[in-house]
Structures are given as C-alpha cells and as structure tokens.
Design a protein around this motif. Structure first.
Motif, mmCIF file in Angstrom:
data_model
loop_
_atom_site.group_PDB
_atom_site.id
_atom_site.type_symbol
_atom_site.label_atom_id
_atom_site.label_comp_id
_atom_site.label_asym_id
_atom_site.label_seq_id
_atom_site.Cartn_x
_atom_site.Cartn_y
_atom_site.Cartn_z
ATOM 1 N N ILE A 1 0.884 -1.414 -0.368
ATOM 2 C CA ILE A 1 0.113 -0.262 -0.330
ATOM 3 C C ILE A 1 1.006 1.318 -0.004
ATOM 4 N N LYS A 2 1.994 1.333 0.897
ATOM 5 C CA LYS A 2 2.341 2.398 0.757
ATOM 6 C C LYS A 2 3.697 2.763 0.156
ATOM 7 N N ARG A 3 3.968 1.604 -1.103
ATOM 8 C CA ARG A 3 4.848 1.656 -2.365
ATOM 9 C C ARG A 3 3.745 2.416 -3.156
ATOM 10 N N ALA A 4 2.592 2.483 -2.896
ATOM 11 C CA ALA A 4 1.613 3.080 -4.467
ATOM 12 C C ALA A 4 1.411 4.197 -4.467
ATOM 13 N N ILE A 5 1.023 4.709 -2.842
ATOM 14 C CA ILE A 5 -0.240 5.447 -2.188
ATOM 15 C C ILE A 5 0.190 6.431 -1.202
ATOM 16 N N PRO A 6 0.680 7.436 -1.802
ATOM 17 C CA PRO A 6 1.458 8.318 -0.053
ATOM 18 C C PRO A 6 -0.198 7.961 0.891
ATOM 19 N N VAL A 7 0.337 7.193 2.086
ATOM 20 C CA VAL A 7 -0.854 7.394 3.113
ATOM 21 C C VAL A 7 -0.876 8.270 4.390
ATOM 22 N N THR A 8 -1.867 9.460 4.893
ATOM 23 C CA THR A 8 -2.157 9.175 5.878
ATOM 24 C C THR A 8 -2.219 8.617 7.237
ATOM 25 N N HIS A 9 -2.811 8.238 7.043
ATOM 26 C CA HIS A 9 -3.401 6.748 7.955
ATOM 27 C C HIS A 9 -3.804 5.412 7.619
ATOM 28 N N LEU A 10 -3.120 4.628 8.177
ATOM 29 C CA LEU A 10 -3.486 2.608 7.343
ATOM 30 C C LEU A 10 -3.781 2.307 8.656
ATOM 31 N N GLU A 11 -4.594 1.725 9.192
ATOM 32 C CA GLU A 11 -5.010 0.211 10.117
ATOM 33 C C GLU A 11 -5.631 -1.236 9.182
ATOM 34 N N ILE A 12 -4.414 -1.917 10.026
ATOM 35 C CA ILE A 12 -4.762 -3.285 9.360
ATOM 36 C C ILE A 12 -4.761 -3.692 10.086
ATOM 37 N N GLU A 13 -6.018 -4.866 9.645
ATOM 38 C CA GLU A 13 -6.130 -5.695 11.104
ATOM 39 C C GLU A 13 -7.053 -7.450 10.191
ATOM 40 N N ASP A 14 -6.080 -7.372 10.918
ATOM 41 C CA ASP A 14 -6.345 -9.145 11.033
ATOM 42 C C ASP A 14 -7.601 -9.870 11.457
ATOM 43 N N GLN A 15 -8.533 -10.787 10.661
ATOM 44 C CA GLN A 15 -9.746 -10.414 10.923
ATOM 45 C C GLN A 15 -9.915 -12.255 10.767
ATOM 46 N N SER A 16 -8.838 -12.518 11.077
ATOM 47 C CA SER A 16 -8.865 -13.856 10.837
ATOM 48 C C SER A 16 -7.891 -14.904 11.852
ATOM 49 N N SER A 17 -7.853 -14.495 13.041
ATOM 50 C CA SER A 17 -7.089 -14.251 13.902
ATOM 51 C C SER A 17 -5.889 -15.412 14.077
ATOM 52 N N GLY A 18 -5.014 -14.676 12.962
ATOM 53 C CA GLY A 18 -3.511 -14.793 12.804
ATOM 54 C C GLY A 18 -2.846 -15.366 11.338
ATOM 55 N N CYS A 19 -3.926 -16.329 10.571
ATOM 56 C CA CYS A 19 -3.833 -17.246 9.580
ATOM 57 C C CYS A 19 -3.921 -15.793 8.627
ATOM 58 N N GLY A 20 -4.127 -14.821 8.455
ATOM 59 C CA GLY A 20 -3.688 -13.926 7.177
ATOM 60 C C GLY A 20 -4.985 -13.873 6.169
ATOM 61 N N ASP A 21 -5.677 -14.940 6.241
ATOM 62 C CA ASP A 21 -7.171 -15.065 5.283
ATOM 63 C C ASP A 21 -7.805 -13.920 4.924
ATOM 64 N N ASN A 22 -8.338 -12.891 5.702
ATOM 65 C CA ASN A 22 -9.207 -12.343 5.919
ATOM 66 C C ASN A 22 -8.832 -10.508 6.169
ATOM 67 N N TYR A 23 -8.594 -10.115 6.044
ATOM 68 C CA TYR A 23 -8.257 -7.991 6.461
ATOM 69 C C TYR A 23 -9.161 -7.341 6.046
ATOM 70 N N ALA A 24 -9.003 -6.542 7.026
ATOM 71 C CA ALA A 24 -10.255 -5.278 7.199
ATOM 72 C C ALA A 24 -9.748 -4.292 6.534
ATOM 73 N N ILE A 25 -9.038 -3.193 6.303
ATOM 74 C CA ILE A 25 -7.600 -1.851 6.887
ATOM 75 C C ILE A 25 -9.274 -0.499 6.787
ATOM 76 N N VAL A 26 -8.267 0.025 7.186
ATOM 77 C CA VAL A 26 -8.933 2.029 7.296
ATOM 78 C C VAL A 26 -7.724 2.489 6.703
ATOM 79 N N LEU A 27 -8.395 3.131 5.430
ATOM 80 C CA LEU A 27 -7.111 4.028 4.779
ATOM 81 C C LEU A 27 -7.644 5.485 4.464
ATOM 82 N N VAL A 28 -6.198 6.035 4.692
ATOM 83 C CA VAL A 28 -6.590 7.641 4.415
ATOM 84 C C VAL A 28 -5.791 7.781 3.513
ATOM 85 N N SER A 29 -5.587 8.997 2.671
ATOM 86 C CA SER A 29 -4.793 8.881 1.864
ATOM 87 C C SER A 29 -5.187 10.621 0.628
#
Length: 88
Positions: free
Chosen positions: A12-40
C-alpha cells in the motif's frame, strides 16, 4: 500462502501516499481475512467506488490469496471529521 500485515502495508505504502493506515487481520492470525482503514490524499475528488477499485487494483495479487478483504477509504479531511465526531 497467507498474506502478512507487513507485506500488505508495504504494498500500500509503495503505491500511494498514506496519511493513516490500519490493518486488522480478522482471521485470528492465519492471514486469510483483512480489514483496512486507509487515509490518503490520493482519494481526493474520487468516489468511494473509485477509491475501492484503486485499492483493489493495487492489491490484486494479495487479495487473490485471501478469503475476505474489506476496506474503508477516506481523504485526510474526511478522516479528521470522523475522528472529531467520534471524540465528541
């Protein structure tokens, strides 16, 4: 192969200028389900649909490896307004 939050953040940070970023792994750590809040600043003047398409395109390789992905995208002004409402 599961996606980790660091790889997602870097992509994400490589592609666009980020003011704020939250990344939540909603899959209990297995990396299959993510929710993000992205401000740019890159979202200025774009509809929500256009923003989501932009993020989906830049993360298409990562999203293809996930079970679920959700996003909330804001301009810095929208996010500041949201934060002000939340704190009042």
């Amino acid at each position: 192969m599961p996606i980790d939050t660091i790889a997602l953040e870097k992509a994400i940070k490589r592609a666009i200028p980020v003011t704020h970023l939250e990344i939540e792994d909603q899959s209990s750590g297995c990396g299959d389900n993510y929710a993000i809040v992205l401000v740019s600043e890159a979202f200025q003047g774009k509809t929500t649909l256009a923003r989501h398409r932009m993020v989906n395109e830049l993360l298409k390789d990562q999203i293809a490896q996930m079970h679920a992905f959700s996003q909330k995208t804001y301009t810095p002004a929208q996010y500041d307004e949201l934060q002000a409402k939340a704190s009042s």
